[in-house]
Write an enzyme that holds these catalytic residues in place. Structure first.
Site, mmCIF file in Angstrom:
data_model
loop_
_atom_site.group_PDB
_atom_site.id
_atom_site.type_symbol
_atom_site.label_atom_id
_atom_site.label_comp_id
_atom_site.label_asym_id
_atom_site.label_seq_id
_atom_site.Cartn_x
_atom_site.Cartn_y
_atom_site.Cartn_z
ATOM 1 N N TYR A 144 -8.801 33.733 19.111
ATOM 2 C CA TYR A 144 -10.131 34.094 18.598
ATOM 3 C C TYR A 144 -10.140 35.609 18.462
ATOM 4 C CZ TYR A 144 -15.147 34.075 17.786
ATOM 5 O OH TYR A 144 -16.390 34.221 17.209
ATOM 6 N N ASP A 251 -4.880 41.998 21.388
ATOM 7 C CA ASP A 251 -6.341 41.921 21.366
ATOM 8 C C ASP A 251 -6.806 41.946 22.816
ATOM 9 O OD1 ASP A 251 -8.983 41.043 21.500
ATOM 10 O OD2 ASP A 251 -8.795 39.783 19.720
ATOM 11 N N THR A 307 -21.451 52.958 9.941
ATOM 12 C CA THR A 307 -22.469 53.949 10.290
ATOM 13 C C THR A 307 -22.672 54.046 11.805
ATOM 14 O OG1 THR A 307 -23.597 53.383 8.248
ATOM 15 C CG2 THR A 307 -24.862 54.659 9.856
HETATM 16 N N1 PMP Z 1 -11.339 39.005 20.384
HETATM 17 C C1 PMP Z 1 -11.470 38.254 21.476
HETATM 18 C C2 PMP Z 1 -10.301 38.026 22.364
HETATM 19 C C3 PMP Z 1 -12.712 37.658 21.775
HETATM 20 O O1 PMP Z 1 -12.836 36.903 22.879
HETATM 21 C C4 PMP Z 1 -13.803 37.890 20.918
HETATM 22 C C5 PMP Z 1 -15.153 37.276 21.182
HETATM 23 N N2 PMP Z 1 -15.170 36.116 21.882
HETATM 24 C C6 PMP Z 1 -13.605 38.704 19.794
HETATM 25 C C7 PMP Z 1 -12.364 39.260 19.566
HETATM 26 C C8 PMP Z 1 -14.731 39.002 18.865
HETATM 27 O O2 PMP Z 1 -15.597 39.886 19.471
HETATM 28 P P1 PMP Z 1 -17.121 39.997 18.978
HETATM 29 O O3 PMP Z 1 -17.746 38.655 19.179
HETATM 30 O O4 PMP Z 1 -17.686 41.073 19.853
HETATM 31 O O5 PMP Z 1 -17.095 40.411 17.553
#
Ligand code: PMP
Length: 450
Positions: A144, A251, A307
């Protein structure tokens, strides 16, 4: 079963259903956030909960930490907001310097700021091909990475099933020891099979290395089911990337900022990252995300700017969170509390047949529920029942995973022994109730579509 009043919460939920669109919702139980303090939060009716999701893996230092609040107040007094893309502010520069200092590796680095994990991964999606001249990327099934077009193209999660993809990302199996894509095998072998798949299928057939800029990986796959890769996987993946001239990106949106007991979760593997994305806890609960990585990536001649990206108040909050992590030794605490939680969950596993697997690193912990330990058939409905029952008993947890059967726990890093023990005793009671069929499914109709 639940004698607390939820009148006010229910009223807010009814108004919310009328006013706010379904596309921004995933719901587990009728919780409406009220006042928080430390590791606890009240709902709109004043009922108290121990928050074992930390508002989505966001509140590393708990609710209303005095040091973070003071930093926010001071910055509000000074700056309130600016437009970092046109003129800088001191707090965001300071946070950039700090993050650059923390990323391991003897190479030139820079930082980039946005507002949410999705836009940080979107920046990677855009900037990495631009910086390398290679159009393709590799990511993992179950990942994700976000909901913007670029970040959802990187994702391999069921939440992305309705989002059109960009077609330049090849998805490969994540090494999941409990459910290896290639059939039951020991963890090390699962790693090797996944690596062979990347090399032979992804690089060999559909995404040749000379066209592939990078592999992006969650060091612990969170929404995919809190999957911890076997220890031999990340070092071998690093070696494969080096051999193929590809970058390795992590990530760290959810696993980073100390959650697993190291500042970056990938540091457990003893490797270097070419870049990382960050979000969630970075702004102490205010919208802030970052990419930290190679200078040539972040100086590439392509725009990725917003922004409100890198605003001073979230940056001041983020700097304060870093100070609390240090001053209260929260990385050590995450390590110790995580060990206590995992240990307690393994004890529960001995008493509750519903628990198929217990796994995690630091305070990123999952329990996978199964109908039958032999067949490992996912107990998806029981996961929905269990989190609802925990809610009734005053503990906030959620379920996740591609099969929807993993209970996720990402509490504030400030939890103590008594919080862990309390969570375990609630889980014990809730598991017993669900296993004995003492749960009224009609309560779930609104949330699970039953
Ligand atoms: N990367 C990871 C590993 C996540 O767990 C998430 C959100 N669950 C995201 C990216 C996306 O982050 P956001 O919902 O803050 O856009």
């Amino acid at each position: 079963m639940d004698d607390r009043s939820l009148d006010r919460s229910e009223a807010v939920i009814a108004r919310e259903a009328a006013a706010i669109g379904a596309s921004m919702k995933i719901r587990f139980y009728p919780f409406v956030a009220g006042r928080g303090e430390g590791t606890h939060v009240c709902d709109a009716d004043g009922n108290d909960y121990l928050d074992f999701i930390a508002a989505g893996g966001v509140l590393q230092t708990g609710y209303r930490h005095s040091h973070v609040r003071a930093a926010i107040d001071a910055e509000l007094d000074r700056a309130w907001s600016n437009m970092h893309c046109c003129y800088p502010n001191e707090r965001t520069v300071e946070l950039g310097e700090e993050l650059v200092r923390r990323l391991p590796g003897d190479f030139e680095k820079k930082a980039w700021f946005g507002t949410t994990g999705s836009d940080a991964n979107d920046a990677l999606f855009k900037l990495v091909p631009a910086a390398t001249g290679r159009p393709r990327l590799i990511s993992f099934v179950g990942a994700y990475h976000g909901q913007t077009s670029g970040s959802s193209s990187l994702s391999g999660h069921s939440a992305q099933a309705k989002v059109p993809g960009a077609g330049t990302v090849t998805k490969v199996p994540y090494p999941c020891p409990y459910r290896c894509t290639f059939g039951p095998c020991p963890p090390d072998e699962c790693s090797l099979k996944c690596l062979a798949f990347i090399e032979e299928y992804a690089l060999g057939a559909v995404s040749p290395a000379e066209q592939t800029a990078a592999i992006i990986m969650e060091p612990v796959q969170s929404d995919g089911g809190d999957v911890v890769p076997p220890d031999n996987f990340i070092p071998a993946l690093r070696e494969l990337c080096d051999r193929s001239g590809m970058w390795l990106l992590f990530d760290e949106v959810k696993a980073g900022m100390g959650r697993t007991g190291r500042f970056f979760a990938f540091e457990h593997a003893g490797v270097e990252a070419d870049a990382v994305s960050m979000g969630k806890p970075l702004g102490g609960g205010l919208p802030l995300s970052a990419v930290v990585g190679r200078r040539e990536l972040l100086d590439v001649d392509t725009f990725a700017l917003y922004t409100l990206g890198g605003s001073p108040v979230p940056a001041a909050a983020g700097l304060a969170v870093l100070e609390v992590l240090r001053d209260e030794a929260l990385l050590d605490n995450a390590h110790r509390m995580g060990a206590r939680l995992l240990d307690g969950l393994r004890h529960l596993q001995m008493q509750h047949p519903l628990i198929g697997d217990v796994r995690g690193k630091g305070l990123m912990v999952g329990i996978e529920l199964v109908v039958d330990r032999e067949t490992r058939e996912p107990a998806t409905r029981d996961a929905a029942r269990l989190v609802y029952r925990c809610f009734e008993l005053g503990l906030l947890v959620i379920y996740c995973g591609l099969l929807g059967n993993v209970i996720e726990m990402t509490p504030p890093l400030t939890i103590d022994d008594s919080d862990v023990d309390h969570a375990l005793s609630v889980l014990d009671e809730a598991l017993a109730d669900v296993e004995a069929g003492r749960f009224d499914d009609t309560k779930l109709a609104r949330f699970a579509g039953w």
